[in-house]
Write a protein that holds these residues in place. Structure first.
Motif: not given
Length: 265
Positions: A125-140, A207-210
């Motif tokens: 399943x395709x997911x997205x990873x961002x920096x751990x301190x990113x404010x992003x939490x969801x792929x939307x 990094x963290x996964x959204x």
């Protein structure tokens, strides 16, 4: 008396001829068997994509590498690997430099127009990873964000289909892609969640996964769309079925994906 000696000599010569012919036939037969036992398939892979295809202590290894070896062994083939960037893999089989691709290649309608694929040996399943301190939490939340991808990857098309407002920047290999996210040059990176999780854990990346996934992919061996490719496709289809049945795919998946079994959809 002389006549009898002549006949005896002829019989001896004839007998020797048969023996030599038999030896020659046996030698030829053994040679044929030896040639058959040394059948080799050339497999194209990246060699820089942990945990699917990478080098450890100078030796090529990884999930796709081991699956290719296991499938070839089932079919009585020896394996020779050739490495190149992901977008260069397809040219390897179309040019005849490689017999197949084993490098987390997803089956897509576009690719099926140009290549043959085996039965899937992994499902992601395709997911997205961002920096751990990113404010992003969801792929939307990715509208207007820049996502890094390896050139030629299926995620490029899938991301644009999921959200046309996402910007995509491509790089030649996965390490460069991940560094672009960590260094803040891009906002994130997309791949199979299973693969990303294994990379983050193995390299202890910040990094963290959204949350959420936006597409699924079936991973398979890829062959040129010609008679040779079709013949290999049939053989490797059989090997994949056997590897799933005897538990090899599940075992290799858990080994390389931190205990996760990606061998079933």
């Amino acid at each position: 008396m002389k006549k009898n000696k002549l006949i005896g000599s002829l019989v001896l010569v004839f007998s020797l001829g048969l023996i030599l012919a038999g030896c020659s036939s046996t030698s030829s037969s053994k040679k044929s068997v030896n040639q058959q036992s040394k059948k080799t398939v050339t497999v194209a892979t990246t060699g820089v994509s942990y945990p699917s295809s990478y080098k450890s202590k100078g030796k090529l290894t990884g999930f796709d590498v081991d699956v290719a070896k296991a499938a070839a062994k089932k079919l009585g083939y020896k394996v020779k690997f050739t490495t190149t960037s992901f977008d260069g893999l397809f040219g390897q089989v179309t040019s005849g430099k490689a017999d197949l691709i084993a490098s987390t290649t997803a089956i897509t309608p576009e690719r099926e127009k140009q290549f043959y694929f085996s039965k899937p040996y992994a499902y992601f399943k395709y997911q997205v990873t961002v920096r751990k301190n990113s404010k992003l939490t969801n792929i939307n939340q990715l509208s207007g964000k820049t996502i890094a991808e390896t050139a030629g990857s299926n995620q490029i098309t899938a991301l644009k289909k999921f959200n046309p407002k996402i910007k995509v920047k491509t790089y030649d290999d996965r390490d460069t892609v991940l560094n672009s996210v960590i260094d803040g040059k891009t906002d994130g990176y997309s791949n199979s969640g299973t693969i990303i999780a294994a990379i983050i854990k193995q390299k202890n990346l910040p990094l963290k996964l959204l949350k959420g996934s936006y597409a699924n992919e079936n991973i398979a061996f890829t062959f040129a769309k010609d008679s040779h490719g079709k013949a290999l496709q049939k053989k490797f289809n059989k090997a994949v079925v056997e590897l799933r049945k005897d538990g090899t795919l599940s075992k290799l998946s858990k080994k390389y994906f931190s205990g996760m079994d990606a061998s079933h959809s």
